[in-house]
Scaffold this active site. Structure first.
Site, mmCIF file in Angstrom:
data_model
loop_
_atom_site.group_PDB
_atom_site.id
_atom_site.type_symbol
_atom_site.label_atom_id
_atom_site.label_comp_id
_atom_site.label_asym_id
_atom_site.label_seq_id
_atom_site.Cartn_x
_atom_site.Cartn_y
_atom_site.Cartn_z
ATOM 1 N N ASP A 130 0.831 -1.203 0.000
ATOM 2 C CA ASP A 130 0.000 0.000 0.000
ATOM 3 C C ASP A 130 0.868 1.257 0.000
ATOM 4 O O ASP A 130 0.524 2.266 -0.620
ATOM 5 C CB ASP A 130 -0.924 0.004 1.224
ATOM 6 N N HIS A 140 -5.184 -3.491 5.558
ATOM 7 C CA HIS A 140 -4.605 -3.902 4.275
ATOM 8 C C HIS A 140 -5.674 -4.531 3.382
ATOM 9 O O HIS A 140 -5.496 -5.602 2.835
ATOM 10 C CB HIS A 140 -3.455 -4.887 4.516
#
Length: 335
Positions: free
Chosen positions: A153, A182
């Site tokens: 990310d 996530h």
């Protein structure tokens, strides 16, 4: 210094390129590759030809292979599990990957309880709590040594922000913290805290900003669709996984100081974080200063923009359910 790293799920789409990257780290002296499929021995033979220090060996579940792979390991990296396919969410992966992570965590608790454990297997929001519950039951849980790897990310935030402002080659210069979790809306890139600062032409344009954050949050879908059923985000995940592991190694074993990386870690007893985000969660991705003990210090989330604060509320609701799902998987008696 001797340093053994065990990679569990080493024959998979993430495992193979991640194994190759780990083999190139000069600090690693022993690389143990484990998988349930026999081809892992061929993967190990292939990677072993790379002229770097790590002695590389492949293990299967036969002949106590998992025991041998884990015994003496100081770092364990877990990309094991099934990949996403078109139309699948990370939650669709839960039942299969939850069982895999549970079984691997039980082996870690038995054979290398002091190792640093880096979980990549999705859904990370649930699999990290699963590993923690297994370690608690075994009496080996150390919250400073368990990490959910959310680095992809962070990587996507830098790359996609640079692309959004027409500076695609400038991706490496943007450092953007990512907090939350996530998966989808739990991923909160703090674009307002980018160093160097992103231009107001992006931050001040609501439509551009919303589109960029959505792209970061659902970047995995972009890859799944582009591969048209032939795979998921394996190569970028391998890169991101390696990046986090080598940063951990530099802080934990090589004496480097000031190493900060966002990671999904145990936050139950962190009153200052609860005050910042308005809720107490057992796990949360936050900038972490790494050190010889693993988690040296959790850094503040910092000031959020008004839009980021609204996204945080959405992230918290989903994250709480994902954590509970992982904990229940271990604590609920099986029929």
């Amino acid at each position: 210094m001797s340093l053994k790293v065990a990679l569990l799920g080493a024959a998979g789409g993430i495992g193979q390129p991640l194994g190759l990257l780990l083999k190139q780290n000069p600090a690693i002296t022993e690389l143990a590759l484990f998988d349930v499929v026999p081809v892992v021995k061929g993967v190990a033979a292939d990677i072993s030809h790379v002229n770097s220090p790590a002695v590389t060996t492949g293990y299967t579940k036969d002949d106590d292979g998992l025991k041998h792979a884990l015994t003496g390991a100081q770092v364990v990296v877990i990309p094991a599990g099934v990949p996403r396919k078109p139309g699948m969410t990370r939650d669709d992966l839960f039942n299969i990957n939850a069982g895999i992570v549970r079984d691997l965590a039980q082996a870690i608790a038995e054979f290398c309880p002091k190792a640093f454990v880096c979980v990549i297997s999705n859904p990370v929001n649930s699999t990290v709590p699963i590993a923690a519950e297994v370690f608690k039951a075994a009496g080996t849980f150390d919250p400073k040594r368990l990490f959910g790897v959310t680095t992809l990310d962070v990587v996507r935030s830098s790359t996609m922000s640079a692309q959004a402002i027409g500076d695609p080659t400038g991706a490496p210069k943007y450092t953007i913290p990512v907090v939350g979790g996530h998966s989808g809306v739990t991923i909160l890139p703090l674009l307002s805290q980018s160093k160097p600062a992103l231009p107001e032409s992006l931050l001040g344009d609501n439509e551009k900003l919303k589109a960029l954050i959505h792209r970061i949050q659902f970047g995995g879908d972009e890859v799944v669709e582009a591969k048209a059923g032939a795979g998921s985000a394996t190569l970028s995940m391998a890169y991101a996984g390696y990046y986090f592991v080598q940063r951990l190694i530099s802080a934990a074993f090589e004496g480097k100081t000031g190493v900060v990386e966002p990671s999904y870690v145990y936050t139950k007893d962190e009153a200052s974080l609860a005050s910042e985000i308005g809720e107490s969660l057992d796990f949360f991705s936050v900038p972490v200063e790494l050190g010889p003990e693993g988690v040296k210090k959790l850094l503040p989330v910092g000031k959020l923009s008004e839009y980021e604060a609204s996204l945080l509320k959405a992230a918290l609701g989903e994250l709480s359910g994902s954590i509970s799902k992982g904990v229940s998987f271990i604590q609920t008696p099986k029929l």
